[in-house]
Design a protein around this motif. Structure first.
Motif, PDB file in Angstrom:
ATOM      1  N   SER A 245       0.830  -1.035   0.016  1.00  0.00           N
ATOM      2  CA  SER A 245      -0.078   0.013  -0.133  1.00  0.00           C
ATOM      3  C   SER A 245       0.748   1.256   0.023  1.00  0.00           C
ATOM      4  N   LEU A 246       1.880   1.366   0.792  1.00  0.00           N
ATOM      5  CA  LEU A 246       2.870   2.348   0.841  1.00  0.00           C
ATOM      6  C   LEU A 246       3.692   2.490  -0.663  1.00  0.00           C
ATOM      7  N   MET A 247       3.997   1.653  -1.063  1.00  0.00           N
ATOM      8  CA  MET A 247       4.548   1.902  -2.399  1.00  0.00           C
ATOM      9  C   MET A 247       3.631   2.618  -3.375  1.00  0.00           C
ATOM     10  N   MET A 248       2.418   1.792  -3.397  1.00  0.00           N
ATOM     11  CA  MET A 248       1.098   2.193  -4.465  1.00  0.00           C
ATOM     12  C   MET A 248       0.938   3.504  -4.231  1.00  0.00           C
ATOM     13  N   TYR A 249       0.644   4.006  -2.909  1.00  0.00           N
ATOM     14  CA  TYR A 249       0.080   5.577  -2.720  1.00  0.00           C
ATOM     15  C   TYR A 249       1.374   6.381  -2.810  1.00  0.00           C
ATOM     16  N   PHE A 250       2.679   5.892  -2.619  1.00  0.00           N
ATOM     17  CA  PHE A 250       3.866   6.936  -2.843  1.00  0.00           C
ATOM     18  C   PHE A 250       3.847   7.028  -4.439  1.00  0.00           C
ATOM     19  N   SER A 251       3.840   6.156  -4.924  1.00  0.00           N
ATOM     20  CA  SER A 251       4.150   6.053  -6.393  1.00  0.00           C
ATOM     21  C   SER A 251       2.975   6.920  -7.233  1.00  0.00           C
ATOM     22  N   TYR A 252       1.794   6.771  -6.812  1.00  0.00           N
ATOM     23  CA  TYR A 252       0.763   7.752  -7.115  1.00  0.00           C
ATOM     24  C   TYR A 252       1.226   9.053  -6.963  1.00  0.00           C
ATOM     25  N   PHE A 253       1.454   9.155  -5.788  1.00  0.00           N
ATOM     26  CA  PHE A 253       1.800  10.560  -5.449  1.00  0.00           C
ATOM     27  C   PHE A 253       2.917  11.284  -6.270  1.00  0.00           C
ATOM     28  N   VAL A 254       3.695  10.686  -6.551  1.00  0.00           N
ATOM     29  CA  VAL A 254       4.967  11.059  -7.463  1.00  0.00           C
ATOM     30  C   VAL A 254       4.332  11.589  -9.027  1.00  0.00           C
ATOM     31  N   LEU A 255       3.501  10.361  -9.617  1.00  0.00           N
ATOM     32  CA  LEU A 255       3.054  10.432 -10.664  1.00  0.00           C
ATOM     33  C   LEU A 255       1.894  11.734 -10.942  1.00  0.00           C
ATOM     34  N   PHE A 256       0.938  11.699  -9.818  1.00  0.00           N
ATOM     35  CA  PHE A 256       0.201  12.990  -9.889  1.00  0.00           C
ATOM     36  C   PHE A 256       0.535  14.299  -9.673  1.00  0.00           C
ATOM     37  N   ALA A 257       1.884  14.528  -8.705  1.00  0.00           N
ATOM     38  CA  ALA A 257       2.350  15.432  -8.546  1.00  0.00           C
ATOM     39  C   ALA A 257       3.085  16.090  -9.873  1.00  0.00           C
ATOM     40  N   ARG A 258       3.766  15.132 -10.566  1.00  0.00           N
ATOM     41  CA  ARG A 258       4.476  15.309 -11.702  1.00  0.00           C
ATOM     42  C   ARG A 258       3.340  15.912 -12.926  1.00  0.00           C
ATOM     43  N   PHE A 259       2.219  15.312 -12.873  1.00  0.00           N
ATOM     44  CA  PHE A 259       1.002  15.646 -13.628  1.00  0.00           C
ATOM     45  C   PHE A 259       0.558  16.977 -13.157  1.00  0.00           C
ATOM     46  N   PHE A 260       0.531  17.193 -11.915  1.00  0.00           N
ATOM     47  CA  PHE A 260      -0.052  18.498 -11.835  1.00  0.00           C
ATOM     48  C   PHE A 260       0.945  19.475 -12.002  1.00  0.00           C
ATOM     49  N   HIS A 261       1.913  19.135 -11.863  1.00  0.00           N
ATOM     50  CA  HIS A 261       3.037  20.447 -12.230  1.00  0.00           C
ATOM     51  C   HIS A 261       3.039  20.818 -13.664  1.00  0.00           C
ATOM     52  N   LYS A 262       3.016  19.762 -14.669  1.00  0.00           N
ATOM     53  CA  LYS A 262       2.983  19.887 -15.955  1.00  0.00           C
ATOM     54  C   LYS A 262       1.452  20.555 -16.268  1.00  0.00           C
ATOM     55  N   ALA A 263       0.513  20.053 -15.863  1.00  0.00           N
ATOM     56  CA  ALA A 263      -0.883  20.558 -16.219  1.00  0.00           C
ATOM     57  C   ALA A 263      -0.971  21.993 -15.835  1.00  0.00           C
ATOM     58  N   TYR A 264      -0.740  22.543 -14.548  1.00  0.00           N
ATOM     59  CA  TYR A 264      -1.229  23.551 -14.123  1.00  0.00           C
ATOM     60  C   TYR A 264      -0.066  24.582 -13.979  1.00  0.00           C
ATOM     61  N   LEU A 265       1.261  24.171 -13.724  1.00  0.00           N
ATOM     62  CA  LEU A 265       2.279  24.980 -13.759  1.00  0.00           C
ATOM     63  C   LEU A 265       3.015  25.037 -14.762  1.00  0.00           C
ATOM     64  N   GLY A 266       2.877  24.253 -16.004  1.00  0.00           N
ATOM     65  CA  GLY A 266       3.595  24.479 -17.274  1.00  0.00           C
ATOM     66  C   GLY A 266       4.878  23.973 -17.079  1.00  0.00           C
ATOM     67  N   GLY A 267       5.421  23.362 -16.112  1.00  0.00           N
ATOM     68  CA  GLY A 267       6.725  23.063 -16.050  1.00  0.00           C
ATOM     69  C   GLY A 267       7.231  21.966 -17.069  1.00  0.00           C
ATOM     70  N   GLY A 268       8.129  22.672 -17.660  1.00  0.00           N
ATOM     71  CA  GLY A 268       8.886  21.435 -18.590  1.00  0.00           C
ATOM     72  C   GLY A 268       7.861  20.973 -19.766  1.00  0.00           C
ATOM     73  N   ARG A 269       6.919  21.657 -20.098  1.00  0.00           N
ATOM     74  CA  ARG A 269       5.954  21.216 -21.010  1.00  0.00           C
ATOM     75  C   ARG A 269       6.612  21.196 -22.504  1.00  0.00           C
ATOM     76  N   SER A 270       6.422  20.015 -23.116  1.00  0.00           N
ATOM     77  CA  SER A 270       6.883  19.822 -24.440  1.00  0.00           C
ATOM     78  C   SER A 270       5.894  20.266 -25.324  1.00  0.00           C
ATOM     79  N   ARG A 271       6.319  20.035 -26.721  1.00  0.00           N
ATOM     80  CA  ARG A 271       5.275  20.336 -27.712  1.00  0.00           C
ATOM     81  C   ARG A 271       4.023  19.455 -27.722  1.00  0.00           C
ATOM     82  N   SER A 272       4.330  18.093 -27.374  1.00  0.00           N
ATOM     83  CA  SER A 272       3.456  17.164 -27.376  1.00  0.00           C
ATOM     84  C   SER A 272       2.544  17.308 -26.048  1.00  0.00           C
ATOM     85  N   ASP A 273       3.267  17.601 -24.934  1.00  0.00           N
ATOM     86  CA  ASP A 273       2.431  18.073 -23.886  1.00  0.00           C
ATOM     87  C   ASP A 273       1.301  19.175 -24.096  1.00  0.00           C
TER      88      ASP A 273
END
Length: 296
Positions: A245-273
């Protein structure tokens, strides 16, 4: 705490108990889930073949609209999640208020006396199978299928089934949180599919709730591990369950945080993004797959 101590306090406040809830027998469902635990691996295998095979099939074909079906699908899942939340939250609040954090993490309910929460916890686990159908809309509508989406679906199904067979006490946290987030999220998806335009801040709130869910999930597992290490208290959760459970939740947090950063903050957004985030696909909780990116 034994059964008599549990019964000294008035039970959860349900306004009404339906016949199918009253007739729920948790021993039978647990036995069935344990006997058929390999089914979830078959479901996941079929799911992976269909989604990636479907992408290959659709590559040279025009996309389907399916807006009407998608509206109905999201409305049904939103309704189910709202009902599930209203039927499991009373037990969760009751336990937390009357017995505290330790009990909520380590002591499963006496489900034979609280069949309402027991039934909807079982429904929660089973619902992870039809929820695999979310990805069908992504494939047929030829929308981006990201790793987080199918990884989430597969791992949640496997973990939920495993935890139910163990009667993991901390699952009450995960079930109530998931029902709550899905109630809001699928309602949002339904509105989007119906061509309504909810303000963008709602999707940001949903994403925030998803990330908060991951943080709380990690914290619950840390607390459970600490209780186990004390060796002086009863705690109905296995060490392997905590690790998974800890591995699952932590991996979700990392992936969702990365997505949040790209989606809302525009960090490192590529042409395809940028192409992916355009046309209403700019938020983690909504039309990135038109409402099919969600948290456990």
């Amino acid at each position: 705490m034994n059964k008599m101590d549990y019964m000294k306090v008035t039970g959860p406040n349900y306004s009404y108990v339906f016949n199918f809830e009253e007739e729920f027998i948790h021993q039978d469902t647990r036995a069935w889930m344990t006997k058929h635990w390999t089914n979830c691996f078959y479901f996941c295998g079929i799911y992976m073949i269909l989604i990636f095979g479907g992408q290959h099939y659709m590559a040279s074909r025009p996309k389907f609209d399916l807006r009407g079906v998608l509206s109905l699908w999201n409305t049904l899942l939103a309704t189910f999640s709202i009902i599930g939340f209203t039927r499991t939250a009373p037990e969760f609040i009751h336990v937390l208020r009357n017995y505290g954090l330790y009990h909520s993490v380590c002591i499963p309910s006496f489900i034979e006396d609280d069949r309402v929460s027991g039934f909807w916890t079982w429904m929660f686990v089973l619902s992870k199978v039809p929820e695999l159908g979310d990805t069908v809309f992504i494939v047929l509508r030829k929308q981006p299928l990201i790793f987080l989406h199918w990884y989430h679906h597969v791992t949640v199904l496997l973990y939920a089934w495993f935890s139910y067979t163990e009667y993991t006490a901390s699952a009450r946290w995960f079930v109530v949180m998931n029902y709550c987030v899905h109630s809001i999220m699928y309602s949002y998806y339904a509105l989007k599919a119906m061509r309504y335009s909810p303000p963008k801040w709602i999707s940001m709130v949903i994403t925030g709730l998803q990330l908060t869910q991951m943080v709380i999930g990690c914290a619950i597992n840390v607390w459970a591990y600490q209780y186990l290490e004390l060796n002086q208290v009863e705690c109905h959760i296995s060490r392997i369950n905590i690790r998974l459970s800890l591995m699952m939740y932590f991996s979700y947090f990392v992936l969702f945080a990365r997505f949040f950063h790209k989606a809302y903050l525009g960090g490192g957004r590529s042409r395809s993004d940028k192409k992916m985030y355009s046309n209403g696909n700019s938020h983690i909780a909504a039309d990135y797959s038109n409402g099919k990116l969600k948290a456990n």
